[in-house]
Design a protein around this motif. Structure first.
Motif, PDB file in Angstrom:
ATOM      1  N   ALA A 146       0.828  -1.208   0.000  1.00  0.00           N
ATOM      2  CA  ALA A 146       0.000   0.000   0.000  1.00  0.00           C
ATOM      3  C   ALA A 146       0.861   1.257   0.000  1.00  0.00           C
ATOM      4  O   ALA A 146       0.583   2.213  -0.731  1.00  0.00           O
ATOM      5  CB  ALA A 146      -0.945  -0.002   1.199  1.00  0.00           C
ATOM      6  N   ILE A 147       1.919   1.258   0.794  1.00  0.00           N
ATOM      7  CA  ILE A 147       2.818   2.416   0.836  1.00  0.00           C
ATOM      8  C   ILE A 147       3.504   2.598  -0.512  1.00  0.00           C
ATOM      9  O   ILE A 147       3.588   3.713  -1.039  1.00  0.00           O
ATOM     10  CB  ILE A 147       3.850   2.267   1.978  1.00  0.00           C
ATOM     11  N   LEU A 148       3.982   1.513  -1.091  1.00  0.00           N
ATOM     12  CA  LEU A 148       4.635   1.585  -2.398  1.00  0.00           C
ATOM     13  C   LEU A 148       3.669   2.103  -3.463  1.00  0.00           C
ATOM     14  O   LEU A 148       4.011   2.977  -4.262  1.00  0.00           O
ATOM     15  CB  LEU A 148       5.187   0.211  -2.795  1.00  0.00           C
ATOM     16  N   ALA A 149       2.440   1.588  -3.474  1.00  0.00           N
ATOM     17  CA  ALA A 149       1.449   2.029  -4.463  1.00  0.00           C
ATOM     18  C   ALA A 149       1.114   3.508  -4.281  1.00  0.00           C
ATOM     19  O   ALA A 149       0.996   4.246  -5.267  1.00  0.00           O
ATOM     20  CB  ALA A 149       0.196   1.177  -4.364  1.00  0.00           C
ATOM     21  N   ALA A 150       0.959   3.951  -3.041  1.00  0.00           N
ATOM     22  CA  ALA A 150       0.655   5.360  -2.786  1.00  0.00           C
ATOM     23  C   ALA A 150       1.813   6.261  -3.228  1.00  0.00           C
ATOM     24  O   ALA A 150       1.590   7.327  -3.818  1.00  0.00           O
ATOM     25  CB  ALA A 150       0.351   5.570  -1.312  1.00  0.00           C
ATOM     26  N   GLU A 151       3.031   5.832  -2.965  1.00  0.00           N
ATOM     27  CA  GLU A 151       4.197   6.602  -3.399  1.00  0.00           C
ATOM     28  C   GLU A 151       4.251   6.701  -4.921  1.00  0.00           C
ATOM     29  O   GLU A 151       4.548   7.755  -5.476  1.00  0.00           O
ATOM     30  CB  GLU A 151       5.486   5.962  -2.888  1.00  0.00           C
ATOM     31  N   ARG A 152       3.946   5.604  -5.600  1.00  0.00           N
ATOM     32  CA  ARG A 152       3.968   5.618  -7.059  1.00  0.00           C
ATOM     33  C   ARG A 152       2.843   6.488  -7.616  1.00  0.00           C
ATOM     34  O   ARG A 152       3.017   7.172  -8.619  1.00  0.00           O
ATOM     35  CB  ARG A 152       3.872   4.192  -7.634  1.00  0.00           C
ATOM     36  N   MET A 153       1.691   6.473  -6.964  1.00  0.00           N
ATOM     37  CA  MET A 153       0.595   7.351  -7.400  1.00  0.00           C
ATOM     38  C   MET A 153       1.028   8.808  -7.320  1.00  0.00           C
ATOM     39  O   MET A 153       0.813   9.583  -8.259  1.00  0.00           O
ATOM     40  CB  MET A 153      -0.647   7.145  -6.524  1.00  0.00           C
ATOM     41  N   ASP A 154       1.635   9.177  -6.188  1.00  0.00           N
ATOM     42  CA  ASP A 154       2.101  10.558  -6.019  1.00  0.00           C
ATOM     43  C   ASP A 154       3.151  10.924  -7.063  1.00  0.00           C
ATOM     44  O   ASP A 154       3.102  12.009  -7.659  1.00  0.00           O
ATOM     45  CB  ASP A 154       2.671  10.763  -4.617  1.00  0.00           C
ATOM     46  N   ALA A 155       4.100  10.030  -7.283  1.00  0.00           N
ATOM     47  CA  ALA A 155       5.175  10.312  -8.238  1.00  0.00           C
ATOM     48  C   ALA A 155       4.632  10.466  -9.655  1.00  0.00           C
ATOM     49  O   ALA A 155       5.039  11.375 -10.392  1.00  0.00           O
ATOM     50  CB  ALA A 155       6.221   9.195  -8.188  1.00  0.00           C
ATOM     51  N   HIS A 156       3.703   9.597 -10.042  1.00  0.00           N
ATOM     52  CA  HIS A 156       3.169   9.672 -11.402  1.00  0.00           C
ATOM     53  C   HIS A 156       2.234  10.868 -11.570  1.00  0.00           C
ATOM     54  O   HIS A 156       2.189  11.466 -12.649  1.00  0.00           O
ATOM     55  CB  HIS A 156       2.481   8.371 -11.790  1.00  0.00           C
ATOM     56  N   ALA A 157       1.519  11.229 -10.530  1.00  0.00           N
ATOM     57  CA  ALA A 157       0.667  12.422 -10.606  1.00  0.00           C
ATOM     58  C   ALA A 157       1.532  13.667 -10.764  1.00  0.00           C
ATOM     59  O   ALA A 157       1.218  14.553 -11.571  1.00  0.00           O
ATOM     60  CB  ALA A 157      -0.217  12.529  -9.365  1.00  0.00           C
ATOM     61  N   ALA A 158       2.627  13.742 -10.013  1.00  0.00           N
ATOM     62  CA  ALA A 158       3.526  14.893 -10.128  1.00  0.00           C
ATOM     63  C   ALA A 158       4.189  14.934 -11.498  1.00  0.00           C
ATOM     64  O   ALA A 158       4.301  15.993 -12.120  1.00  0.00           O
ATOM     65  CB  ALA A 158       4.585  14.838  -9.029  1.00  0.00           C
ATOM     66  N   ALA A 159       4.618  13.788 -11.997  1.00  0.00           N
ATOM     67  CA  ALA A 159       5.263  13.740 -13.310  1.00  0.00           C
ATOM     68  C   ALA A 159       4.275  14.067 -14.421  1.00  0.00           C
ATOM     69  O   ALA A 159       4.633  14.702 -15.415  1.00  0.00           O
ATOM     70  CB  ALA A 159       5.872  12.358 -13.544  1.00  0.00           C
ATOM     71  N   GLU A 160       3.037  13.651 -14.251  1.00  0.00           N
ATOM     72  CA  GLU A 160       2.016  13.953 -15.254  1.00  0.00           C
ATOM     73  C   GLU A 160       1.745  15.453 -15.310  1.00  0.00           C
ATOM     74  O   GLU A 160       1.558  16.018 -16.386  1.00  0.00           O
ATOM     75  CB  GLU A 160       0.747  13.185 -14.929  1.00  0.00           C
ATOM     76  N   ARG A 161       1.749  16.115 -14.155  1.00  0.00           N
ATOM     77  CA  ARG A 161       1.547  17.569 -14.123  1.00  0.00           C
ATOM     78  C   ARG A 161       2.700  18.287 -14.820  1.00  0.00           C
ATOM     79  O   ARG A 161       2.500  19.270 -15.509  1.00  0.00           O
ATOM     80  CB  ARG A 161       1.416  18.063 -12.687  1.00  0.00           C
ATOM     81  N   VAL A 162       3.912  17.766 -14.646  1.00  0.00           N
ATOM     82  CA  VAL A 162       5.084  18.380 -15.279  1.00  0.00           C
ATOM     83  C   VAL A 162       5.062  18.151 -16.785  1.00  0.00           C
ATOM     84  O   VAL A 162       5.370  19.055 -17.567  1.00  0.00           O
ATOM     85  CB  VAL A 162       6.388  17.813 -14.665  1.00  0.00           C
ATOM     86  N   ASP A 163       4.679  16.937 -17.210  1.00  0.00           N
ATOM     87  CA  ASP A 163       4.688  16.593 -18.636  1.00  0.00           C
ATOM     88  C   ASP A 163       3.524  17.199 -19.403  1.00  0.00           C
ATOM     89  O   ASP A 163       3.612  17.366 -20.615  1.00  0.00           O
ATOM     90  CB  ASP A 163       4.654  15.074 -18.824  1.00  0.00           C
TER      91      ASP A 163
END
Length: 151
Positions: free
Chosen positions: A118-135
């Protein structure tokens, strides 16, 4: 008029148990489902690594691989070195797909009470959401005030 039934019925009553086929527990089913979601997230992460290499994606891929192997009883996931190239194309589409996969994994990990996944999935969600905003391009927002003002 009708011939009587001479064979045993293929239907079983709900109260009886049959040991003719293996049954899985709810936990085993959730393990299989979680491993599948994390393996799909790993495949998308590998595609992103091929498109935009980075230490963060390398670390995430290794952590995802370890979780999938743990859920599959020590068997490591099969990984492809060739990117599949989906219909979304580009890093933004891959980040959207990875964000959705991480969300699905988070839901299953939470129902399974698997804190590490769950922690890993939440971290990946945050990372991909941030990267999507940048891209994402700045003018992608239909209510962008600068675009409206220039019209």
């Amino acid at each position: 008029m009708y011939e009587p039934i001479r064979t045993k019925s293929v239907h079983t009553m709900a109260a009886t148990t049959s040991s003719d086929f293996p049954h899985r527990s709810r936990e085993e089913e959730l393990d299989i489902q979680l491993a599948g979601h994390l393996a799909a997230l790993l495949a998308t992460t590998d595609e992103l690594r091929a498109l935009t290499p980075g230490a963060d994606l390398d670390t995430a891929a290794e952590r995802l691989s370890a979780q999938v192997a743990r859920l599959r009883g020590g068997r490591p996931p099969v990984r492809s070195s060739v990117p599949a190239g989906g219909p979304d194309g580009g890093a933004a589409g891959l980040h959207r797909r990875a964000h959705a996969l991480a969300g699905r994994a988070l839901v299953v990990a939470a129902s399974r009470a698997d804190t590490a996944a769950a922690i890993l999935a939440a971290e990946r969600m945050d990372a991909h959401a941030a990267a999507e905003r940048v891209d994402a391009p700045a003018s992608a927002d239909p209510l962008d005030t600068r675009a409206l003002a220039s019209r």
